[in-house]
Write an enzyme that holds these catalytic residues in place. Structure first.
Site, mmCIF file in Angstrom:
data_model
loop_
_atom_site.group_PDB
_atom_site.id
_atom_site.type_symbol
_atom_site.label_atom_id
_atom_site.label_comp_id
_atom_site.label_asym_id
_atom_site.label_seq_id
_atom_site.Cartn_x
_atom_site.Cartn_y
_atom_site.Cartn_z
ATOM 1 N N ASP A 127 -10.278 17.377 -19.850
ATOM 2 C CA ASP A 127 -10.960 18.600 -20.320
ATOM 3 C C ASP A 127 -10.286 19.883 -19.827
ATOM 4 O O ASP A 127 -10.559 20.964 -20.336
ATOM 5 C CB ASP A 127 -12.420 18.602 -19.839
ATOM 6 N N ARG A 266 -15.995 14.294 -44.521
ATOM 7 C CA ARG A 266 -15.890 13.072 -43.706
ATOM 8 C C ARG A 266 -15.751 13.489 -42.242
ATOM 9 O O ARG A 266 -15.310 14.597 -41.945
ATOM 10 C CB ARG A 266 -14.654 12.248 -44.095
HETATM 11 O O1 F6P Z 1 -14.885 14.657 -18.222
HETATM 12 C C1 F6P Z 1 -14.067 14.220 -19.208
HETATM 13 C C2 F6P Z 1 -14.827 13.631 -20.338
HETATM 14 O O2 F6P Z 1 -13.808 13.123 -21.102
HETATM 15 C C3 F6P Z 1 -15.752 14.561 -21.115
HETATM 16 O O3 F6P Z 1 -15.119 15.347 -22.050
HETATM 17 C C4 F6P Z 1 -16.710 13.590 -21.733
HETATM 18 O O4 F6P Z 1 -17.928 14.203 -22.077
HETATM 19 C C5 F6P Z 1 -16.881 12.614 -20.644
HETATM 20 O O5 F6P Z 1 -15.649 12.562 -19.962
HETATM 21 C C6 F6P Z 1 -17.321 11.248 -21.124
HETATM 22 O O6 F6P Z 1 -17.218 10.338 -20.080
HETATM 23 P P1 F6P Z 1 -17.832 8.886 -20.019
HETATM 24 O O7 F6P Z 1 -18.049 8.406 -21.414
HETATM 25 O O8 F6P Z 1 -16.801 8.107 -19.291
HETATM 26 O O9 F6P Z 1 -19.102 8.999 -19.252
#
Ligand code: F6P
Length: 342
Positions: A127, A266
């Site tokens: 992120d 889509r």
């Molecule tokens: O923090 C990184 C990230 O990829 C976020 O963008 C996302 O919301 C989250 O991890 C999802 O993480 P997980 O599915 O592993 O809980």
């Protein structure tokens, strides 16, 4: 010196490159040894660890994920967790712990340092929202994956004259969406920092199609939020650590565009594809530089700091600064992204 290392939070391409770099620098540069704790803080709390040396790290550089495993378990969330960490690190004569993580893991690292534990942080997250560092490793890889997906979606969208909604990760910050939207030529990009009006999104899509047989690509970050008084999204479910489980906003946006404009729409949700697989060369290099710097910081006794990228240099900054706030999109970049909206 004897260095501990753990990887915590969501995984990210480049974690193995950091592990390899720390091991290499500690062993060959400082004549020390390394122990890896499994599944983030859980491995420290439960003393689940593996000795690491240069030999054990062969082949790690291009490998995605983390060979140490990861979890969101934190000592402060486990009864007696802090004391257990202190006891295990003491019993193993660990000089310092290198903590590789994102917002949650690094905040915990900072608190553990305040509790008197010798800690050096390394920032990771696709992120790219950690403060104090220009970039985090994993981000460039995620942007490449998202951009390639957008490129592919362009050709099928054009063939059918469709609207393609592409949902990318980005919980609190729209870095992936902004970069991939810019690199992929999005018609409009939606980010958490800038609440969106769905009617305005539809207007941009209409404008694009009115100019001829033009398909459009709408890039949306999973954490994008509708402006007050527009559409409402359901409350997200929480995972067992109380984190909102995001993902799926793209479906709603596609449905709204479809019904409001009559264009065929889509949706593609990229999800964890952005987090898996081999890191790009840039991320391998960044992860390696951060790992080497973290090992050097341990050798220098520079605890309570985090290795960070600043204007091309790797520097140590206070962990406190890194976790003081989340790094959101820079105004200049956002303005550039908007230049290309339809
Ligand atoms: O923090 C990184 C990230 O990829 C976020 O963008 C996302 O919301 C989250 O991890 C999802 O993480 P997980 O599915 O592993 O809980």
């Amino acid at each position: 010196m004897h260095v501990g290392i753990l990887t915590g939070g969501g995984d990210c391409p480049g974690l193995n490159a950091v592990i390899r770099a720390v091991v290499r620098r500690v062993e060959r540069g400082h004549g020390g040894t390394v122990v890896g704790f499994r599944d983030g803080w859980r491995g420290v709390i439960e003393d689940d660890a593996v000795d690491l040396d240069v030999e054990a790290c062969r082949g790690l550089l291009p490998r995605g994920g983390t060979v140490l495993g990861t979890s969101r378990i934190q000592p402060f969330g486990v009864e007696g967790g802090v004391e257990a960490c202190r006891a295990i690190l003491g019993a193993r004569s660990v000089t310092a712990l290198v903590v590789v993580g994102g917002e949650g893991t690094l905040s915990c690292a900072r608190q553990m340092h305040d509790e008197g534990l010798p800690i050096v942080g390394v920032p990771k997250t696709i992120d790219n929202d950690i403060a104090g560092t220009d970039l985090t490793f994993g981000f460039a890889t995620a942007v490449e994956i998202a951009t390639e997906a957008i490129d592919r979606l362009h050709t099928t969208a054009e063939s059918h004259d469709r609207v393609m909604v592409v949902e990318v990760m980005g919980r609190h910050a729209g870095h992936i969406a902004a970069w991939a939207g810019l690199a992929g030529g999005a018609t409009v990009t939606l980010v958490p920092e800038e609440p969106f009006d769905i009617e305005e999104v539809c207007e941009r899509v209409r404008r694009r199609h009115d100019r001829g047989r033009y398909a459009s690509i709408v890039v949306v970050a999973e954490g994008a939020v509708p402006a007050a008084g527009t559409i409402e999204l359901p409350e997200p479910e929480l995972d067992r650590f109380g984190h909102a489980r995001l993902g799926g906003i793209g479906n709603r946006i596609a449905a709204e565009i479809g019904s409001r404009t009559d264009f065929e729409t889509r949706v593609t949700i990229l999800g964890h594809v952005q987090r898996g697989g081999t890191p790009t060369a840039f991320d391998r290099v960044l992860a390696t530089r951060l790992g080497v710097a973290a090992a050097d910081a341990v050798a220098a006794g520079d605890f309570g700091t985090m290795s960070a990228l600043r204007g091309g240099d790797i520097v140590q900054i206070p962990l406190e600064e890194a976790v003081s706030h989340l790094k959101t999109l820079d105004d200049d970049l956002w303005e550039t992204v908007r230049v290309f909206f339809a």
